[in-house]
Design an enzyme around this catalytic site. Sequence first.
Site, PDB file in Angstrom:
ATOM      1  N   SER A 225     -11.543  -2.562  -5.869  1.00 56.93           N
ATOM      2  CA  SER A 225     -12.540  -3.627  -5.914  1.00 56.93           C
ATOM      3  C   SER A 225     -12.985  -3.912  -7.342  1.00 56.93           C
ATOM      4  O   SER A 225     -12.931  -3.048  -8.214  1.00 56.93           O
ATOM      5  CB  SER A 225     -13.765  -3.248  -5.082  1.00 56.93           C
TER       6      SER A 225
HETATM    7  N1  SAH Z   1     -13.239   0.988  -1.687  1.00 62.46           N
HETATM    8  C1  SAH Z   1     -12.064   0.560  -2.412  1.00 62.46           C
HETATM    9  C2  SAH Z   1     -11.570  -0.774  -1.910  1.00 62.46           C
HETATM   10  C3  SAH Z   1     -10.175  -0.698  -1.455  1.00 62.46           C
HETATM   11  S1  SAH Z   1      -9.538  -2.190  -0.743  1.00 62.46           S
HETATM   12  C4  SAH Z   1     -12.342   0.566  -3.891  1.00 62.46           C
HETATM   13  O1  SAH Z   1     -13.233   1.225  -4.346  1.00 62.46           O
HETATM   14  O2  SAH Z   1     -11.639  -0.062  -4.659  1.00 62.46           O
HETATM   15  C5  SAH Z   1      -9.946  -1.958   0.955  1.00 62.46           C
HETATM   16  C6  SAH Z   1      -9.289  -0.796   1.658  1.00 62.46           C
HETATM   17  O3  SAH Z   1      -9.650  -0.904   3.036  1.00 62.46           O
HETATM   18  C7  SAH Z   1      -7.761  -0.772   1.623  1.00 62.46           C
HETATM   19  O4  SAH Z   1      -7.350   0.460   1.114  1.00 62.46           O
HETATM   20  C8  SAH Z   1      -7.360  -0.923   3.085  1.00 62.46           C
HETATM   21  O5  SAH Z   1      -6.212  -0.198   3.452  1.00 62.46           O
HETATM   22  C9  SAH Z   1      -8.592  -0.386   3.801  1.00 62.46           C
HETATM   23  N2  SAH Z   1      -8.712  -0.812   5.193  1.00 62.46           N
HETATM   24  C10 SAH Z   1      -8.436  -2.005   5.754  1.00 62.46           C
HETATM   25  N3  SAH Z   1      -8.665  -1.989   7.084  1.00 62.46           N
HETATM   26  C11 SAH Z   1      -9.128  -0.733   7.381  1.00 62.46           C
HETATM   27  C12 SAH Z   1      -9.526  -0.073   8.583  1.00 62.46           C
HETATM   28  N4  SAH Z   1      -9.506  -0.684   9.771  1.00 62.46           N
HETATM   29  N5  SAH Z   1      -9.926   1.202   8.495  1.00 62.46           N
HETATM   30  C13 SAH Z   1      -9.952   1.867   7.303  1.00 62.46           C
HETATM   31  N6  SAH Z   1      -9.583   1.306   6.151  1.00 62.46           N
HETATM   32  C14 SAH Z   1      -9.165   0.017   6.175  1.00 62.46           C
END
Ligand code: SAH
Length: 222
Positions: free
Chosen positions: A70
């Site tokens: 993010s």
């Molecule tokens: N928190 C992260 C953001 C990662 S992007 C950061 O600090 O950068 C969002 C993440 O959510 C991805 O890794 C994706 O695989 C995950 N995601 C999407 N759908 C999900 C679900 N149903 N359960 C758990 N994780 C999920």
Amino acid sequence: MNASQVSGIGMTSQRTRSRLVQWLMDEGVQNQNVLKIMEETPRHLFIDEGLSHRAYENTALPIGDGQTISQPYTVARMTEILLETGSCDKVLEIGTGCGYQTAVLAKTCKTVFSVERIRNLHIKARKTLANLNLHNIQLLFADGFNGWQQNAPFDAIIVTAAPAQIPEKLLLQMADGGRMIIPVGTQEAEQELYLVERQGDKFRKTFVEKVKFVPLVGGVAR
Ligand code: SAH
């Protein structure tokens, strides 16, 4: 990983990080605790080495498996809102990704629970967070649509991928007085970030700002 990598010497220098913090302040992030944590957290260790020269820019960057880390602004803003609206002792994050938001939360919350649906990312995040000596984190490889019932209720829930609607199960895992910060909307359209506050059986939803996240996807990916 050696000491200079952790402290961030060279292209990920203190000066570069201070610039990011100044930018966050210009964008309206005010919470001093959050700004300090953003300055201290070595974002370059959460992404591939080839991209580490861009780690302190305010952009989302690829972390593999079609996912992104993010934007620092979004991480700072969501954290600030949760910290300023109530207790954050027990926090649930949906979407661990590379673990950057998890690390930021872990520096100020008692315990952080984080769920990720892509196995590869879950395993990589575990290693990165262990290398940073953050031990108040519990990670789960599972579908975050289900929350993490065994550890509920949570003082705060942060969702870092966007569902079309707020998942019912997550609402039910909020403590009384608990808050959830969550982007809502489909990938094509612009999404909206909401703060949800629970008082007894009442849920008050407040629009925060427009955002763009990867979608929250059901099921797990091995
Ligand atoms: N928190 C992260 C953001 C990662 S992007 C950061 O600090 O950068 C969002 C993440 O959510 C991805 O890794 C994706 O695989 C995950 N995601 C999407 N759908 C999900 C679900 N149903 N359960 C758990 N994780 C999920």
